[in-house]
Write a protein that holds these residues in place. Structure first.
Motif, mmCIF file in Angstrom:
data_model
loop_
_atom_site.group_PDB
_atom_site.id
_atom_site.type_symbol
_atom_site.label_atom_id
_atom_site.label_comp_id
_atom_site.label_asym_id
_atom_site.label_seq_id
_atom_site.Cartn_x
_atom_site.Cartn_y
_atom_site.Cartn_z
ATOM 1 N N VAL A 91 27.065 70.114 61.892
ATOM 2 C CA VAL A 91 27.742 71.430 61.401
ATOM 3 C C VAL A 91 26.366 71.787 60.472
ATOM 4 O O VAL A 91 25.726 71.104 59.612
ATOM 5 C CB VAL A 91 28.855 71.278 60.446
ATOM 6 N N ASP A 92 26.167 73.213 60.692
ATOM 7 C CA ASP A 92 25.035 73.561 59.982
ATOM 8 C C ASP A 92 25.553 74.517 58.632
ATOM 9 O O ASP A 92 25.984 75.615 58.835
ATOM 10 C CB ASP A 92 24.266 74.640 60.836
ATOM 11 N N ALA A 93 25.595 73.844 57.616
ATOM 12 C CA ALA A 93 26.231 74.310 56.375
ATOM 13 C C ALA A 93 25.226 74.812 55.666
ATOM 14 O O ALA A 93 24.212 74.422 55.425
ATOM 15 C CB ALA A 93 27.102 73.151 55.545
ATOM 16 N N ARG A 94 25.642 76.096 55.103
ATOM 17 C CA ARG A 94 24.512 76.842 54.190
ATOM 18 C C ARG A 94 25.311 77.433 53.098
ATOM 19 O O ARG A 94 26.380 77.830 53.355
ATOM 20 C CB ARG A 94 23.938 77.831 55.264
ATOM 21 N N LEU A 95 24.638 77.576 52.083
ATOM 22 C CA LEU A 95 25.036 78.584 50.863
ATOM 23 C C LEU A 95 24.273 79.408 50.383
ATOM 24 O O LEU A 95 23.112 79.348 50.246
ATOM 25 C CB LEU A 95 25.328 77.300 49.816
ATOM 26 N N ILE A 96 24.636 80.798 50.312
ATOM 27 C CA ILE A 96 24.059 81.812 50.101
ATOM 28 C C ILE A 96 24.635 82.642 48.769
ATOM 29 O O ILE A 96 25.683 82.818 48.611
ATOM 30 C CB ILE A 96 23.994 82.986 51.038
ATOM 31 N N THR A 97 23.728 82.893 47.839
ATOM 32 C CA THR A 97 24.280 83.673 46.627
ATOM 33 C C THR A 97 23.636 84.971 46.765
ATOM 34 O O THR A 97 22.356 85.134 47.052
ATOM 35 C CB THR A 97 23.929 83.126 45.242
ATOM 36 N N VAL A 98 24.386 86.183 46.064
ATOM 37 C CA VAL A 98 23.785 87.458 46.209
ATOM 38 C C VAL A 98 24.162 88.217 44.659
ATOM 39 O O VAL A 98 25.120 87.751 44.366
ATOM 40 C CB VAL A 98 24.358 88.077 47.327
ATOM 41 N N PRO A 99 23.014 88.754 44.353
ATOM 42 C CA PRO A 99 23.251 89.358 42.785
ATOM 43 C C PRO A 99 24.246 90.609 43.021
ATOM 44 O O PRO A 99 25.125 90.363 42.011
ATOM 45 C CB PRO A 99 21.603 90.122 42.367
ATOM 46 N N ARG A 100 24.390 91.194 43.923
ATOM 47 C CA ARG A 100 25.539 92.165 44.116
ATOM 48 C C ARG A 100 25.522 92.542 45.551
ATOM 49 O O ARG A 100 24.573 92.635 46.200
ATOM 50 C CB ARG A 100 25.517 93.328 43.296
ATOM 51 N N LEU A 101 26.569 93.137 46.190
ATOM 52 C CA LEU A 101 26.761 93.666 47.532
ATOM 53 C C LEU A 101 26.628 95.129 47.712
ATOM 54 O O LEU A 101 26.965 95.579 46.557
ATOM 55 C CB LEU A 101 28.161 93.277 48.093
ATOM 56 N N ASP A 102 25.955 95.219 48.679
ATOM 57 C CA ASP A 102 25.972 97.073 48.988
ATOM 58 C C ASP A 102 27.520 97.570 49.102
ATOM 59 O O ASP A 102 28.395 97.029 49.066
ATOM 60 C CB ASP A 102 25.319 97.185 50.437
ATOM 61 N N TYR A 103 27.489 98.878 48.667
ATOM 62 C CA TYR A 103 28.399 99.653 48.630
ATOM 63 C C TYR A 103 29.413 99.617 50.030
ATOM 64 O O TYR A 103 29.031 99.884 51.013
ATOM 65 C CB TYR A 103 28.356 101.187 48.222
ATOM 66 N N GLY A 104 30.797 99.244 49.728
ATOM 67 C CA GLY A 104 31.677 99.049 50.645
ATOM 68 C C GLY A 104 31.434 97.777 51.692
ATOM 69 O O GLY A 104 32.388 97.622 52.671
ATOM 70 N N LEU A 105 30.824 96.847 51.363
ATOM 71 C CA LEU A 105 30.336 95.721 52.059
ATOM 72 C C LEU A 105 31.164 94.707 51.315
ATOM 73 O O LEU A 105 31.095 94.494 50.185
ATOM 74 C CB LEU A 105 29.105 95.252 52.153
#
Length: 227
Positions: A91-105
């Motif tokens: 299994v290719d496990a990955r973790l992604i953090t984002v500061p904030r999402l684009d509007y509506g996403l």
């Protein structure tokens, strides 16, 4: 005065424009993988709203993409080891953090789009061979809303049903995130629960929410004194 050799005559040198094009192509093929890796490791501007176009077009070399820059160096190393352990289960496990999402996403929508993009077979330009990819397991964290989402490729659905993925994101990970911004703890707890089930173990279940203790007293209430 001797006329120069035609460009296509034996022993003649290639035109400068052609030689420059060949050198440019060779240089691009050498540095492109390095640039892609550096892009994946560089935190995205915290004020930037993230969408699919802001993330790598193919799976980066690093399993942890901390775009929100919420992990310390020690935490990154610990989480990367935990992600790498999923390789034993193919299994290719990955973790992604984002500061904030684009509007509506939504976070789950972003994860599904990434699974679709990163699951596309990659072709080696030198051998024209198609690289076989392990099914993806993506854990996503939104630093602005303190929310998490877990998305997996379709081949993992029997081992990791959608109900488990939702529960892991909304309870196992959400509680530490909302109670003190504990990104490390949320990530470790979520990955540990998923790994346990993936290896055939019993689901540890959702974390227990501590209830407030009821203090008993011999002092009569207002309602009792009015009787």
């Amino acid at each position: 005065m001797t006329n120069p050799l035609p460009s296509d005559a034996p022993g003649s040198l290639a035109p400068l424009s052609t030689r420059g094009c060949i050198v440019s192509r060779a240089w691009l093929r050498l540095v492109a993988p390095l640039l892609l890796t550096l892009l994946a490791l560089t935190p995205i501007d915290a004020a930037m709203a993230v969408s699919l176009k802001d993330l790598p077009s193919s799976p980066p070399a690093a399993a942890l993409l901390d775009a929100a820059d919420v992990f310390s160096r020690a935490s990154r190393g610990e989480i990367e080891k935990q992600l790498e352990a999923f390789r034993a289960e193919r299994v290719d496990a990955r973790l992604i953090t984002v500061p904030r999402l684009d509007y509506g996403l939504s976070l789950e929508q972003l994860g599904q789009e990434l699974v679709q993009r990163w699951s596309a077979p990659a072709t080696d330009p030198d051998t024209a061979a198609v690289t076989n990819l392990d099914p993806l397991l993506l854990v996503l964290v939104d630093a602005q809303t303190k929310a998490a989402a877990v998305v997996a490729s379709e081949p993992l659905e029997r081992q990791l049903p959608p109900e488990l993925l939702r529960s892991t994101a909304r309870t196992t990970m959400a509680l530490p995130l909302r109670e003190g911004n504990r990104y490390r703890q949320a990530s470790i707890d979520g990955l540990t629960r998923l790994a346990t089930v993936l290896r055939g173990g019993e689901d540890p279940g959702e974390p227990e929410v501590a209830s407030e203790a009821v203090i008993t007293t011999n002092i009569p209430s207002h309602e009792e004194t009015e009787r």
